[in-house]
Scaffold this active site. Structure first.
Site, PDB file in Angstrom:
ATOM      1  N   LYS A 297      -2.153  -1.494  -3.825  1.00  0.00           N
ATOM      2  CA  LYS A 297      -3.005  -0.001  -3.877  1.00  0.00           C
ATOM      3  C   LYS A 297      -2.199   1.112  -3.864  1.00  0.00           C
ATOM      4  O   LYS A 297      -1.058   1.082  -3.345  1.00  0.00           O
ATOM      5  CB  LYS A 297      -3.771  -0.200  -2.574  1.00  0.00           C
TER       6      LYS A 297
ATOM      7  N   LYS B 119       0.974  -1.121  -0.049  1.00  0.00           N
ATOM      8  CA  LYS B 119       0.061  -0.037   0.014  1.00  0.00           C
ATOM      9  C   LYS B 119       0.653   1.254  -0.052  1.00  0.00           C
ATOM     10  O   LYS B 119       1.600   1.346   0.994  1.00  0.00           O
ATOM     11  CB  LYS B 119      -0.853   0.031   1.268  1.00  0.00           C
TER      12      LYS B 119
HETATM   13  C1  PBG Z   1      -7.713   3.364   5.259  1.00  0.00           C
HETATM   14  C2  PBG Z   1      -8.036   3.226   3.893  1.00  0.00           C
HETATM   15  C3  PBG Z   1      -7.830   4.284   2.898  1.00  0.00           C
HETATM   16  C4  PBG Z   1      -8.259   3.676   1.682  1.00  0.00           C
HETATM   17  C5  PBG Z   1      -8.824   2.474   1.972  1.00  0.00           C
HETATM   18  N1  PBG Z   1      -8.467   2.098   3.515  1.00  0.00           N
HETATM   19  C6  PBG Z   1      -7.095   5.642   2.692  1.00  0.00           C
HETATM   20  C7  PBG Z   1      -6.068   5.762   3.307  1.00  0.00           C
HETATM   21  O1  PBG Z   1      -5.092   5.056   3.616  1.00  0.00           O
HETATM   22  O2  PBG Z   1      -5.517   7.097   3.740  1.00  0.00           O
HETATM   23  C8  PBG Z   1      -8.242   4.476   0.297  1.00  0.00           C
HETATM   24  C9  PBG Z   1      -9.098   3.744  -0.694  1.00  0.00           C
HETATM   25  C10 PBG Z   1      -9.612   4.835  -1.596  1.00  0.00           C
HETATM   26  O3  PBG Z   1      -8.871   5.938  -2.053  1.00  0.00           O
HETATM   27  O4  PBG Z   1     -10.532   4.375  -2.566  1.00  0.00           O
HETATM   28  N2  PBG Z   1      -6.305   3.012   5.864  1.00  0.00           N
END
Ligand code: PBG
Length: 329
Positions: free
Chosen positions: A255, A201
């Protein structure tokens, strides 16, 4: 690899008609390839639009069946729940994450009561929807503290598993959390609860509309670069994935999606395990806004989704999942 040459070899021959193009097609999409994110809000009888994500809504618990019904009818195997927690319930420690009456817990109970195992439920394990500072972990002396955060994540995992969540998806990027959560689940008789690790991520600018949707945008202090990955790196993603598999992850996520197709491909080729791609909120907003302005064709969505399959993804988390029938038409 090349076994002939022009003029006796003409690659256009295999493309000359629709039937032959279909015959040699290497990748396809079906509703089985999708996970639908659902945003939850407090209150009753509300379906609220999200200005930064046209076409996506937040639902109150009593309206959530409306969207789950749709997902089941369209053959989507799983939904992912994301709460927009009221500001008055947020604090430094994110304690609302452990409240068995919080939005996510109530939604799990409601969906499982109505639909049993007709559809899977996935829940994020992270504190950002619940903390007043918007970070995924606890803060001490301006640092996101790893091990103390894991203690809370374990409790959040056990609570969500007890409510009936099928797939826990730690999205916090703390070191070592997969192993600890797995151990805690096994010790508490949740041996069949799956773990989908957000293993690779990245600290990305494409999460903006999501943070708006869950209400953590205005509260977020600083950035998430001390725990989410630097987008300049790819070897590091392999290390993250390798560790999470060792610790017991059943599936891994990459992601964001489209800017990281290279990572999806390497993870799939190296580890041969189920890999999911997350087409995140910023990707959705870009596509959707350009389509609404008629700058690109609707088919661009299909093209973007197929790219994940081509790269090796087994499934895709996408805000388009509820409209997948129209996209596949
Ligand atoms: C939370 C989380 C996030 C997303 C999914 N779970 C945001 C972040 O890490 O700030 C992002 C999903 C998206 O942008 O569609 N940890």
């Amino acid at each position: 690899m090349i076994t002939g040459k022009y003029p006796n070899l003409r690659l256009r021959r295999n493309r000359k008609d629709s039937w032959t193009r279909r015959l040699v097609q290497e990748n396809t999409l079906s509703p089985n390839d999708f996970i639908l994110p659902i945003f939850l809000i407090d209150g009753s009888n509300k379906k609220e639009s999200i200005s930064t994500m046209p076409g996506v809504f937040r639902y109150t618990i009593n309206r959530v069946s409306q969207i789950v019904d749709k997902a089941i009818k369209k053959g989507i195997p799983m939904v992912a729940l994301f709460p927009k927690t009221k500001n008055t319930l947020k604090n430094d420690l994110g304690t609302e994450s452990l409240n068995e009456n919080n939005l996510v817990c109530r939604a799990i109970l409601e969906i499982k009561k109505r639909y049993k195992n007709q559809i899977g439920i996935m829940c994020d394990v992270a504190l950002d929807p619940y903390t007043s500072h918007g970070h995924d972990g606890l803060i001490k002396s301006n640092q996101i503290i790893n091990d103390e955060t894991i203690e809370v994540l374990i409790n959040q995992s056990l609570l969500q598993a007890a409510m009936g969540c099928d797939v826990l998806a730690p999205s916090d990027m703390m070191d070592g959390r997969i192993g600890q959560i797995r151990k805690a689940l096994d010790n508490s008789n949740f041996k069949n609860t799956q773990i989908l690790s957000y293993a690779a991520k990245y600290a990305s600018s494409f999460y903006g509309p999501f943070r708006d949707a869950v209400g953590s945008k205005s509260s977020l202090k600083g950035d998430k670069k001390t725990y989410q990955m630097d987008f300049r790196n790819s070897n590091e993603a392999m290390r993250e994935v390798a560790l999470d598999i060792k610790e017991g992850a059943d599936m891994v996520m990459v992601k964001p999606g489209m800017p990281y197709l290279d990572i999806i491909k390497s993870v799939k080729e190296t580890f041969k395990i189920p890999v999911l791609a997350y087409q995140v909120s910023g990707e959705y907003s870009l596509l959707e806004t350009a389509i609404n302005k008629k700058l690109i064709q609707k088919n661009a969505v299909y093209e973007s989704l197929v790219s994940f399959k081509r790269a090796g993804a087994n499934a895709i988390v996408s805000y388009y999942a509820d409209r997948i029938d129209k996209i596949l038409e």
